[in-house]
Design a protein around this motif. Structure first.
Motif, mmCIF file in Angstrom:
data_model
loop_
_atom_site.group_PDB
_atom_site.id
_atom_site.type_symbol
_atom_site.label_atom_id
_atom_site.label_comp_id
_atom_site.label_asym_id
_atom_site.label_seq_id
_atom_site.Cartn_x
_atom_site.Cartn_y
_atom_site.Cartn_z
ATOM 1 N N GLU A 259 -3.351 17.386 -2.958
ATOM 2 C CA GLU A 259 -3.720 16.172 -3.698
ATOM 3 C C GLU A 259 -3.082 14.929 -3.082
ATOM 4 O O GLU A 259 -3.376 13.807 -3.499
ATOM 5 N N LEU A 260 -2.164 15.170 -2.155
ATOM 6 C CA LEU A 260 -1.439 14.051 -1.547
ATOM 7 C C LEU A 260 -1.839 13.896 -0.084
ATOM 8 O O LEU A 260 -2.337 14.837 0.540
ATOM 9 N N GLY B 125 7.836 21.660 -10.163
ATOM 10 C CA GLY B 125 7.479 23.074 -10.049
ATOM 11 C C GLY B 125 6.069 23.313 -9.518
ATOM 12 O O GLY B 125 5.709 24.427 -9.182
ATOM 13 N N GLU B 126 5.255 22.269 -9.486
ATOM 14 C CA GLU B 126 3.856 22.450 -9.052
ATOM 15 C C GLU B 126 3.582 21.833 -7.688
ATOM 16 O O GLU B 126 2.454 21.875 -7.182
ATOM 17 N N ILE B 127 4.620 21.231 -7.102
ATOM 18 C CA ILE B 127 4.433 20.470 -5.862
ATOM 19 C C ILE B 127 3.750 21.305 -4.772
ATOM 20 O O ILE B 127 2.753 20.884 -4.183
ATOM 21 N N ASN C 216 0.837 -1.193 0.000
ATOM 22 C CA ASN C 216 0.000 0.000 0.000
ATOM 23 C C ASN C 216 0.882 1.257 0.000
ATOM 24 O O ASN C 216 1.128 1.849 1.036
ATOM 25 N N ILE C 217 1.370 1.608 -1.169
ATOM 26 C CA ILE C 217 2.273 2.750 -1.275
ATOM 27 C C ILE C 217 1.806 3.674 -2.396
ATOM 28 O O ILE C 217 0.991 3.284 -3.239
ATOM 29 N N VAL C 218 2.346 4.895 -2.374
ATOM 30 C CA VAL C 218 2.036 5.868 -3.425
ATOM 31 C C VAL C 218 3.327 6.175 -4.174
ATOM 32 O O VAL C 218 4.363 6.413 -3.547
ATOM 33 N N VAL C 219 3.267 6.128 -5.499
ATOM 34 C CA VAL C 219 4.415 6.545 -6.299
ATOM 35 C C VAL C 219 4.098 7.932 -6.861
ATOM 36 O O VAL C 219 3.092 8.116 -7.546
ATOM 37 N N LEU C 220 4.967 8.886 -6.519
ATOM 38 C CA LEU C 220 4.782 10.252 -6.997
ATOM 39 C C LEU C 220 5.859 10.557 -8.034
ATOM 40 O O LEU C 220 7.055 10.493 -7.737
#
Lengths: 191, 131
Positions: free
Chosen positions: A140-141, A132-134, A106-110
């Motif tokens: 969203e995270l 540049g948009e982080i 259960n992980i998120v890849v960004l």
């Protein structure tokens, strides 16, 4: 197909060799390092030429999409981002991430590369937010997710991981080197 | 470290001009240092009047239409572009003497020199081409 987000679009349609290359060179001068250029051309030779040109000039060729007679080439201006010293302490390898993905953990890849880089090749289900948009898209995270940050070489993802850590993300891991050496599953754009 | 491309242009037809200037422009656009040595009929390619109406090879005149359809730039445009990107033009002094031509018969910005001028540039060139 949805449009790929770029910084500058160059119209080189109807031009014969070597004009698409000459125009591309001029347009590239207006970009900042790391930005993405879209070159629209109808010269069929431009597909091979643009790749060779990018290779020789040190820029990153992302890919080409054919739409009817128009070839849309995507290039990212060279940046010396591989020479920056990495600072985020929590680091893992491509292999370790691949194992976790294969095990359906259960992980998120960004993925913090530019949208055009992501469009041509990315890890399935990776979330795309360019470096540049982080800051403006943090909402969203989820701060508690185990988040693996990837880019091309591990430098932009390092900066992104630092930003996330500063903003209260406690479980952020930078994946090194990232997509430049990724051998696991990917979603690719049908070129 | 940029590469060096040395070109000798020794023929004066329209096809020759395209070969020379397309390669030169492509190389210059790829950040390579380019010099062209124009000698004998090759001088036509940078002659103020001649380069506007270079001859097609005999029997190939029908390609004129193809050039127009493919939207290929005219030779003077390619020359201007090459100069703008820093391509160095060297006119052959000896040929100019033989043909009775002065430097002002040619496009602006050319150098005039002898074979050694070109050889000095070409001695450490990465690519050398003759047209």
């Amino acid at each position: 197909m949805e449009n790929i987000k770029v910084n500058v679009t160059l119209d080189a349609k109807g031009l014969a060799c070597p004009m698409p290359i000459v125009k591309t060179k001029k347009a590239m001068n207006t970009l900042e390092a790391g930005q993405v250029l879209e070159v629209q051309a109808t010269d069929k030779g431009s597909k091979a030429d643009i790749q060779a040109w990018a290779n020789s000039a040190g820029h990153q060729y992302l890919g080409t999409i054919e739409e009817g007679d128009v070839l849309k080439h995507y290039l990212r201006k060279s940046s010396n981002d591989s020479s920056i010293e990495r600072k985020h302490p929590n680091v893992t390898s491509n292999d370790e991430l691949e194992k976790k993905l294969d095990a359906n953990e259960n992980i998120v890849v960004l993925d913090v590369r530019e949208a055009a880089e992501y469009a041509f090749n990315h890890i399935p289900n990776a979330v795309s937010i360019p470096l540049g948009e982080i800051e403006e898209r943090l909402s969203e995270l989820n701060k508690d997710d185990e988040t693996y940050v990837v880019c091309r070489t591990g430098s932009r993802s390092d900066l992104a991981a630092q930003k996330l850590a500063e903003n209260g993300f406690s479980n952020v891991i930078n994946v090194v080197p990232g997509m430049s050496a990724w051998t696991g599953k990917t979603n690719t754009l049908n070129k | 470290m940029s590469k060096k491309v040395a070109i000798i242009a020794s023929n004066g037809g329209m096809f020759d001009a395209y070969k020379v200037f397309n390669i030169a422009n492509a190389a210059a656009a790829t950040d390579q240092e380019v010099a062209i040595f124009f000698t004998f009929e090759g001088l036509n390619l940078i002659h103020k009047d001649a380069y506007k109406q270079l001859p097609m090879p005999e029997g190939k005149e029908h390609f004129a239409e193809g050039f127009a359809n493919a939207n290929v730039p005219a030779i003077p445009e390619l020359v201007a572009m090459a100069q703008e990107m820093g391509v160095k033009f060297i006119g052959c002094q000896m040929t100019m003497d033989v043909m009775g031509l002065e430097k002002d018969s040619f496009v602006e910005g050319i150098e005039v020199g002898g074979a050694v001028t070109f050889l000095e540039f070409a001695k450490d060139a990465d690519v050398t081409l003759t047209f």
